[in-house]
Design a protein around this motif. Structure first.
Motif, PDB file in Angstrom:
ATOM      1  N   GLY A   1       0.829  -1.206   0.000  1.00  0.00           N
ATOM      2  CA  GLY A   1       0.000   0.000   0.000  1.00  0.00           C
ATOM      3  C   GLY A   1       0.857   1.245   0.000  1.00  0.00           C
ATOM      4  O   GLY A   1       2.067   1.193   0.222  1.00  0.00           O
ATOM      5  N   PHE A   2       0.226   2.390  -0.263  1.00  0.00           N
ATOM      6  CA  PHE A   2       0.918   3.675  -0.291  1.00  0.00           C
ATOM      7  C   PHE A   2       0.222   4.618   0.687  1.00  0.00           C
ATOM      8  O   PHE A   2      -0.854   4.310   1.215  1.00  0.00           O
ATOM      9  N   GLY A   3       0.840   5.768   0.916  1.00  0.00           N
ATOM     10  CA  GLY A   3       0.209   6.763   1.762  1.00  0.00           C
ATOM     11  C   GLY A   3      -0.973   7.415   1.042  1.00  0.00           C
ATOM     12  O   GLY A   3      -1.369   6.995  -0.046  1.00  0.00           O
ATOM     13  N   VAL A   4      -1.497   8.451   1.657  1.00  0.00           N
ATOM     14  CA  VAL A   4      -2.652   9.159   1.079  1.00  0.00           C
ATOM     15  C   VAL A   4      -2.192   9.987  -0.116  1.00  0.00           C
ATOM     16  O   VAL A   4      -1.312  10.845   0.013  1.00  0.00           O
ATOM     17  N   PHE A   5      -2.757   9.719  -1.283  1.00  0.00           N
ATOM     18  CA  PHE A   5      -2.476  10.533  -2.468  1.00  0.00           C
ATOM     19  C   PHE A   5      -3.468  11.693  -2.496  1.00  0.00           C
ATOM     20  O   PHE A   5      -4.689  11.484  -2.554  1.00  0.00           O
ATOM     21  N   ARG A   6      -2.951  12.921  -2.447  1.00  0.00           N
ATOM     22  CA  ARG A   6      -3.837  14.092  -2.526  1.00  0.00           C
ATOM     23  C   ARG A   6      -4.276  14.248  -3.971  1.00  0.00           C
ATOM     24  O   ARG A   6      -3.491  14.578  -4.842  1.00  0.00           O
TER      25      ARG A   6
END
Length: 532
Positions: free
Chosen positions: A526-531
């Protein structure tokens, strides 16, 4: 057809000028590398040879498999400092009995192989590479320990050397020490914390305190051999696992140890059959212009690096100042991100983030080819979301867990250096071409910004602004940033793993990929929050 065509005109004046400029830079770098090879200089090299000892690089050459390459790391460490270029040690990756190993060799011709602050940093980098890529380590030891006048910079961080050895052992990554001479004081813990230890008879001396220190501390009379000689450690203390009759025998024993490690790679094997590039790697000398403001097509580089010049480009019509696509290098599948026109816009940033996610889905290593001035600035671009889109790309790079390799071909400025996986983003390897430059921004831009700020400050105070002083300031700043942007300066600071000849790029990538596949290759969950 996904085979790249080339439009490079090798007979043009432009190509010839580019080639001459690159060869000039290579000659300059070879001259600096020669300083590292020279060690402590003719006097100390002669003294070392008169004692019947091999030089550090000669020991490495005998250790690695015959006719196999040795990928030297950080050869210019300490460049521009008060210390010898190379930081009194040789580090690199070599194949020993078919096993890729990180090899570290003290250079006893430089202050007896004592460790200065740059030696410590260089050793840390080698240890990081061993840990990240699951590589056995072989230390060729002959060192007087810490360079005492600089102990304040060495002692506290230097303890990490021994921590790294014990952690490597705990991770079932073998460590081997071949002791050719002195390994005293804190240096005694290097063999003491290695899995396997070979000592050379009548040469190796391993003790926490030498005879003078023992006399002062305890009043006890002793000599080197009874206190820490190789034979004593082999017969009495048990610190030596093998007693070598001479240096060549120690190297033979070291090779034998590696042969019996039963070492296996955890990563997938490459394709056994692949084609060489269709275009001549020699052309890489003439592709990059001396003036990095002049763009060049990175596909011309890719065509001379990947197998069969076969490149499957991803999103070729979108965000076209960043080239992305799939290929293989020496049979290893890779994804490639390459700057085409320097500036990164929102489209390029979103394209990169998606591409990095796809590579992580398929456990595919990534290669970043740098030539960027950074992310685009300006009112329209800020209103269009360049910050959040650039952050999206940096998020993807930061949280990607497939191995990354970065090659600085040209400019690598500003946050573009981050988005293209610069040193702070832990690429497994980062190499630079002689044409590379890296800084917060270009020299003229930085000097211009300072000029604008100074002019505005003078105006706010109601003072006259000296154009003559401004010109002098800009010239000084431009010269400083230019000097600090050059690859030799950055390599001396260990911000890359070495400056390579562009013609060697395919070979260096192949060795790096093979090294990486000693460990498992697994993409991010998974990745962090993409704005958005």
């Amino acid at each position: 057809m996904t085979q790249l065509k080339s439009t490079v005109d090798t007979g043009s004046d432009e190509f010839a000028a580019n080639r001459d400029a690159m060869l000039g830079k290579l000659t300059e770098i070879e001259g600096e590398h020669a300083k590292a090879v020279a060690g402590g200089g003719e006097k100390y090299v002669t003294r070392h040879r008169d004692r019947g000892k091999l030089l550090a690089r000669e020991r490495v050459e005998l250790l690695v498999d015959e006719d196999s390459p040795f990928l030297e790391l950080s050869p210019l460490a300490g460049w521009g400092s008060d210390y010898k270029v190379g930081a009194s040690m040789v580090t690199g990756i070599g194949v020993v009995e078919g096993v890729e190993c990180v090899i570290t060799a003290s250079d006893p011709t430089v202050k007896g192989g004592s460790m200065n602050p740059w030696s410590v940093k260089k050793g840390f980098r080698a240890a990081d590479i061993a840990a990240q890529n699951r590589l056995p380590s072989i230390n060729l030891v002959e060192s007087g320990g810490a360079d005492l006048p600089t102990q304040k910079e060495i002692f506290i961080p230097g303890g990490r050397t021994f921590r790294d050895l014990t952690r490597s052992s705990a991770a079932k990554i073998p460590t081997v020490a071949l002791v050719f001479g002195n390994s005293t004081a804190g240096g005694a813990y290097l063999p003491g914390m290695s899995d396997y230890v070979v000592m050379v008879k009548e040469r190796a001396k391993v003790f926490l305190g030498g005879p003078p220190l023992v006399k002062m501390a305890t009043g006890e009379e002793s000599d080197d051999e009874s206190l820490g000689g190789a034979e004593m450690h082999a017969r009495t203390s048990g610190l030596a696992d093998y007693l070598a009759v001479d240096e060549k025998d120690a190297i033979r024993l070291g090779r034998s140890i590696v042969k019996r490690l039963n070492w296996r790679k955890h990563g997938p094997a490459p394709e056994l059959s692949y084609d060489e590039p269709m275009h001549d790697p020699e052309d890489l000398l003439g592709i990059v212009p001396p003036d990095l403001k002049t763009p060049f097509d990175p596909r011309e580089v890719i065509a001379r690096v990947v197998d069969g010049s076969d490149f499957d480009e991803f999103k070729p019509l979108y965000g076209n100042s960043l080239v992305t696509g799939w290929a293989t290098v020496h049979g290893y599948p890779v994804g490639i991100l390459a700057n085409a026109r320097g500036v990164l816009f929102s489209e390029e940033s979103q394209k990169a983030a998606q591409f990095i996610q796809l590579a992580n889905q398929t456990d595919t290593p990534l290669i970043f080819l740098h030539n960027t001035t950074g992310y685009m600035v300006g009112k329209d671009y800020e209103q269009g979301g360049i910050i959040k889109h650039g952050a999206m790309m940096i998020n993807a790079v930061s949280n990607s867990t497939v191995p990354h390799i970065s090659i600085l071909m040209g400019a690598s400025y500003g946050a573009g250096h981050y988005g293209m996986c610069g040193r702070a983003y832990d690429p497994r390897f980062l190499f630079a071409w002689p044409s590379a430059k890296s800084a917060v921004m270009g020299p003229q831009q930085l000097a211009g910004v300072l000029s604008i700020v100074a002019r505005a400050a003078a105006q706010s105070r109601g003072q006259d602004y000296s154009e003559e002083n401004d010109k002098a300031m800009r010239s000084m700043v431009e010269n400083q940033i230019e000097a600090e942007s050059l690859p030799m300066f950055l390599s001396g600071m260990l911000y890359d793993d070495g400056i390579i000849d562009p013609r060697d790029t395919r070979t260096v990538l192949g060795m790096s990929l093979s090294t990486i596949h000693n460990g498992p290759i697994k993409g991010a969950d998974g990745f962090g929050v993409f704005r958005m």
